[in-house]
Every structure is written in structure tokens, then in C-alpha cells.
Scaffold this motif. Sequence first.
Motif, mmCIF file in Angstrom:
data_model
loop_
_atom_site.group_PDB
_atom_site.id
_atom_site.type_symbol
_atom_site.label_atom_id
_atom_site.label_comp_id
_atom_site.label_asym_id
_atom_site.label_seq_id
_atom_site.Cartn_x
_atom_site.Cartn_y
_atom_site.Cartn_z
ATOM 1 N N SER A 7 -68.889 -10.584 -74.617
ATOM 2 C CA SER A 7 -68.915 -9.338 -73.855
ATOM 3 C C SER A 7 -69.591 -8.209 -74.615
ATOM 4 O O SER A 7 -69.999 -7.222 -74.014
ATOM 5 C CB SER A 7 -67.487 -8.910 -73.508
ATOM 6 O OG SER A 7 -66.812 -8.476 -74.679
ATOM 7 N N ARG A 48 -64.874 -15.788 -65.004
ATOM 8 C CA ARG A 48 -65.854 -16.467 -64.153
ATOM 9 C C ARG A 48 -65.242 -17.817 -63.763
ATOM 10 O O ARG A 48 -64.931 -18.639 -64.619
ATOM 11 C CB ARG A 48 -67.153 -16.685 -64.915
ATOM 12 C CG ARG A 48 -68.246 -17.333 -64.081
ATOM 13 C CD ARG A 48 -69.430 -17.767 -64.932
ATOM 14 N NE ARG A 48 -70.021 -16.678 -65.694
ATOM 15 C CZ ARG A 48 -70.686 -16.864 -66.840
ATOM 16 N NH1 ARG A 48 -70.828 -18.063 -67.361
ATOM 17 N NH2 ARG A 48 -71.207 -15.834 -67.474
ATOM 18 N N ASP A 107 -73.174 -14.007 -57.535
ATOM 19 C CA ASP A 107 -74.441 -13.294 -57.744
ATOM 20 C C ASP A 107 -74.243 -11.811 -58.072
ATOM 21 O O ASP A 107 -75.206 -11.080 -58.261
ATOM 22 C CB ASP A 107 -75.376 -13.467 -56.544
ATOM 23 C CG ASP A 107 -74.818 -12.898 -55.249
ATOM 24 O OD1 ASP A 107 -73.638 -12.482 -55.215
ATOM 25 O OD2 ASP A 107 -75.559 -12.874 -54.257
ATOM 26 N N GLU A 108 -73.000 -11.367 -58.171
ATOM 27 C CA GLU A 108 -72.687 -9.979 -58.524
ATOM 28 C C GLU A 108 -72.114 -9.860 -59.942
ATOM 29 O O GLU A 108 -71.487 -8.864 -60.288
ATOM 30 C CB GLU A 108 -71.670 -9.399 -57.536
ATOM 31 C CG GLU A 108 -72.135 -9.362 -56.116
ATOM 32 C CD GLU A 108 -71.040 -8.918 -55.150
ATOM 33 O OE1 GLU A 108 -71.375 -8.192 -54.205
ATOM 34 O OE2 GLU A 108 -69.859 -9.296 -55.343
ATOM 35 N N GLU A 109 -72.354 -10.867 -60.773
ATOM 36 C CA GLU A 109 -71.735 -10.866 -62.098
ATOM 37 C C GLU A 109 -72.148 -9.669 -62.948
ATOM 38 O O GLU A 109 -71.328 -9.108 -63.682
ATOM 39 C CB GLU A 109 -72.017 -12.167 -62.847
ATOM 40 C CG GLU A 109 -71.269 -12.221 -64.161
ATOM 41 C CD GLU A 109 -71.264 -13.580 -64.813
ATOM 42 O OE1 GLU A 109 -71.095 -13.602 -66.042
ATOM 43 O OE2 GLU A 109 -71.419 -14.608 -64.128
ATOM 44 N N ASP A 110 -73.401 -9.248 -62.862
ATOM 45 C CA ASP A 110 -73.823 -8.060 -63.618
ATOM 46 C C ASP A 110 -73.014 -6.842 -63.214
ATOM 47 O O ASP A 110 -72.597 -6.047 -64.066
ATOM 48 C CB ASP A 110 -75.315 -7.786 -63.431
ATOM 49 C CG ASP A 110 -76.195 -8.813 -64.128
ATOM 50 O OD1 ASP A 110 -75.690 -9.545 -65.013
ATOM 51 O OD2 ASP A 110 -77.388 -8.900 -63.781
ATOM 52 N N GLN A 111 -72.763 -6.687 -61.918
ATOM 53 C CA GLN A 111 -71.939 -5.567 -61.437
ATOM 54 C C GLN A 111 -70.493 -5.715 -61.918
ATOM 55 O O GLN A 111 -69.835 -4.729 -62.228
ATOM 56 C CB GLN A 111 -71.972 -5.474 -59.908
ATOM 57 C CG GLN A 111 -73.324 -5.048 -59.384
ATOM 58 C CD GLN A 111 -73.845 -6.034 -58.353
ATOM 59 O OE1 GLN A 111 -73.909 -7.235 -58.611
ATOM 60 N NE2 GLN A 111 -74.235 -5.535 -57.210
ATOM 61 N N TRP A 113 -69.485 -7.150 -64.756
ATOM 62 C CA TRP A 113 -69.438 -6.726 -66.160
ATOM 63 C C TRP A 113 -69.484 -5.201 -66.260
ATOM 64 O O TRP A 113 -68.727 -4.599 -67.041
ATOM 65 C CB TRP A 113 -70.600 -7.323 -66.952
ATOM 66 C CG TRP A 113 -70.390 -8.746 -67.375
ATOM 67 C CD1 TRP A 113 -71.058 -9.839 -66.906
ATOM 68 C CD2 TRP A 113 -69.463 -9.239 -68.347
ATOM 69 N NE1 TRP A 113 -70.604 -10.973 -67.536
ATOM 70 C CE2 TRP A 113 -69.627 -10.632 -68.431
ATOM 71 C CE3 TRP A 113 -68.520 -8.630 -69.165
ATOM 72 C CZ2 TRP A 113 -68.872 -11.433 -69.296
ATOM 73 C CZ3 TRP A 113 -67.769 -9.425 -70.027
ATOM 74 C CH2 TRP A 113 -67.950 -10.811 -70.080
ATOM 75 N N ALA A 114 -70.361 -4.562 -65.496
ATOM 76 C CA ALA A 114 -70.477 -3.098 -65.526
ATOM 77 C C ALA A 114 -69.164 -2.446 -65.096
ATOM 78 O O ALA A 114 -68.697 -1.487 -65.718
ATOM 79 C CB ALA A 114 -71.628 -2.633 -64.628
ATOM 80 N N TRP A 115 -68.553 -2.961 -64.029
ATOM 81 C CA TRP A 115 -67.281 -2.419 -63.537
ATOM 82 C C TRP A 115 -66.181 -2.613 -64.576
ATOM 83 O O TRP A 115 -65.378 -1.717 -64.827
ATOM 84 C CB TRP A 115 -66.903 -3.087 -62.219
ATOM 85 C CG TRP A 115 -65.603 -2.619 -61.672
ATOM 86 C CD1 TRP A 115 -65.372 -1.481 -60.952
ATOM 87 C CD2 TRP A 115 -64.329 -3.278 -61.783
ATOM 88 N NE1 TRP A 115 -64.036 -1.389 -60.616
ATOM 89 C CE2 TRP A 115 -63.383 -2.486 -61.121
ATOM 90 C CE3 TRP A 115 -63.917 -4.463 -62.384
ATOM 91 C CZ2 TRP A 115 -62.045 -2.839 -61.036
ATOM 92 C CZ3 TRP A 115 -62.580 -4.816 -62.304
ATOM 93 C CH2 TRP A 115 -61.661 -4.006 -61.636
ATOM 94 N N ARG A 117 -66.461 -2.806 -67.809
ATOM 95 C CA ARG A 117 -66.683 -1.923 -68.964
ATOM 96 C C ARG A 117 -66.524 -0.444 -68.629
ATOM 97 O O ARG A 117 -66.313 0.367 -69.522
ATOM 98 C CB ARG A 117 -68.090 -2.136 -69.513
ATOM 99 C CG ARG A 117 -68.278 -3.444 -70.212
ATOM 100 C CD ARG A 117 -69.690 -3.536 -70.798
ATOM 101 N NE ARG A 117 -69.871 -4.795 -71.474
ATOM 102 C CZ ARG A 117 -70.584 -5.812 -70.969
ATOM 103 N NH1 ARG A 117 -71.192 -5.699 -69.808
ATOM 104 N NH2 ARG A 117 -70.684 -6.926 -71.644
#
Length: 127
Positions: A7, A48, A107-111, A113-115, A117
Motif C-alpha cells: 500500500s 481484493r 475495475d474501480e480498484e484505483d478509486q 485505494w484513493a478512498w 487513503r
Amino acid sequence: MYRRLDSGDDDVLGFEVEGTISQESFEELLEEVRHGIDRSGGVRLLLRVHGWPADETPMLGERLRFAKEHFHQIERYAVVGDSRIVEYLTTLADAFVDMDLRFFESDEEDQAWAWTRDRGTSQEASA
């Protein structure tokens, strides 16, 4: 099986669960979370999940018991998956626990991680 995801943050823990996770592996994962809580005072989690194996249901009670014991030390909990069952269970659990818990499509994994953090106010971010 499970594996730890990098992370980049001490208080943000990420794990990937695929297939069946043994009781021993599950205990190792929980110990990693406990260690993170002890080290930082609280953690943010991203899980995940690939599918939902039918033989996972018996360990669900233990997972819920762990969450109940530590929910006040888990600031945010993102579940990333492709299963409608996981989405439904995440939404259901969110109604019963006092933590920021949110489901994200694969497909929203980047979002996710952002959420996870994000240090903004929890209620605004999940609205």
C-alpha cells in the motif's frame, strides 16, 4: 490463499484473497491486521476478493467477530471484487457496523485505494 498488497502506507493494509483461505492463513492475516493496529493505533484496509467460494461461509462468523472486536480501530474498509454476493454482504455489513465500509467493483480498484487513503471526513467521502 491470501497475499499482502503493497500500500505504501504503514496504516493502510491491503490483502488479496483468492480461492479458499485456510484457517491457519486466515489467522495469519488477522495477526497482520492486529499488528498494524498495535503499531499505528488504527488501520485502513483494502481487501481484493476474487469470487466467493461456497466453503468460505463457515469462516464468515469469525470474520464478523473480528470486525466487531476491532471496528473502532478500523477507520476505513474497502472491499474490491467482482461478485454480487460480496457486494451484497459488504452493503449489508455496512448497515450494522460503525465503520466506513464500502464496496468497489474490480475495475474501480484505483478509486478504492484513493478512498482508503483519504483523510477527509468519512461521511462526506462515502456520500
